[in-house]
Design a protein around this motif. Sequence first.
Motif, PDB file in Angstrom:
ATOM      1  N   SER A  43      29.010  37.445  39.610  1.00  0.00           N
ATOM      2  CA  SER A  43      28.722  36.034  39.874  1.00  0.00           C
ATOM      3  C   SER A  43      29.202  35.246  38.690  1.00  0.00           C
ATOM      4  O   SER A  43      29.819  35.818  37.656  1.00  0.00           O
ATOM      5  CB  SER A  43      27.345  35.809  39.648  1.00  0.00           C
ATOM      6  OG  SER A  43      26.741  36.179  38.324  1.00  0.00           O
ATOM      7  N   GLU A  44      29.211  33.978  38.676  1.00  0.00           N
ATOM      8  CA  GLU A  44      30.056  33.127  37.794  1.00  0.00           C
ATOM      9  C   GLU A  44      29.349  33.348  36.419  1.00  0.00           C
ATOM     10  O   GLU A  44      30.115  33.506  35.579  1.00  0.00           O
ATOM     11  CB  GLU A  44      29.722  31.689  38.187  1.00  0.00           C
ATOM     12  CG  GLU A  44      30.723  30.691  37.608  1.00  0.00           C
ATOM     13  CD  GLU A  44      30.484  29.163  38.001  1.00  0.00           C
ATOM     14  OE1 GLU A  44      30.406  28.249  37.352  1.00  0.00           O
ATOM     15  OE2 GLU A  44      30.167  28.929  39.125  1.00  0.00           O
ATOM     16  N   LYS A  48      30.960  35.004  32.831  1.00  0.00           N
ATOM     17  CA  LYS A  48      30.912  34.176  31.378  1.00  0.00           C
ATOM     18  C   LYS A  48      30.361  35.212  30.501  1.00  0.00           C
ATOM     19  O   LYS A  48      30.708  34.851  29.615  1.00  0.00           O
ATOM     20  CB  LYS A  48      30.043  32.892  31.518  1.00  0.00           C
ATOM     21  CG  LYS A  48      30.532  31.702  32.325  1.00  0.00           C
ATOM     22  CD  LYS A  48      29.579  30.631  32.137  1.00  0.00           C
ATOM     23  CE  LYS A  48      30.160  29.390  33.017  1.00  0.00           C
ATOM     24  NZ  LYS A  48      28.884  28.490  33.474  1.00  0.00           N
TER      25      LYS A  48
END
Length: 215
Positions: A43-44, A48
């Motif tokens: 996922s985003e 990160k």
Amino acid sequence: MKIILLGAPGSGKGTVAKRIENRIDIPIISTGVILRDAIDNQSELGMKVKSIMSKGELVPDHLIMEIIKERVIRVDCKNGYIMDGFPRTIQQAYSLETLNAELNAKIDYVFYFVISFSEIIQRLSGRRVCKKCGFNYNLSFNPPKKENTCDICQGKLIQREDDKEITVKKRLQVYNEQTMPLKKYYEQKNILIPVEAHSSENAFNSIMEIIKKGK
Ligand code: AMP
């Protein structure tokens, strides 16, 4: 009931959290598990935090607080929660306090896991985790019956990327510098209870006794 488990990585918080969850039926909120799931799902958030976590560093407070704010208002937290691995910085503790004030909630207990660093290094280097159900094993103290296979669900056992020796040392340094100050912070608030964590069984029993007695 709202509980925080405070202690170094490998001090047994995850194992004890699972046993408390089974006994008193409040969910575990483990920021480490949520972040690892995000990485697995690509996922985003996962993108990160991946490199930060693999270096043994802490994920920025604002990302952690986004996770927590969204998580504590879910319906399964209506009777409380067990925080495992959060808060980890003084800033996170302040933000939790602000959030709780908004929600008219308060932390009941902070259990501080007392254990030596030498034991932690030994534990983490032998730790293996089931990829499927998350159950923890230790090759020295609690090995699986069949090599690399979970006794419970037959899932595959893996070594967490951040349990490799060099990352463990970094995580303990980060713990000393950024998380240890929380001990004093909660001591001053009079809600810190030290528990002897050499054995997870003992830690769990001590916690349950204190909870049963109430305040
Ligand atoms: P844990 O499973 O709790 O040992 O967490 C694994 C890693 O996830 C940590 O080494 C950090 O990189 C990250 N992490 C987990 N919880 C937090 C938190 N509350 N604040 C910042 N980073 C976190």
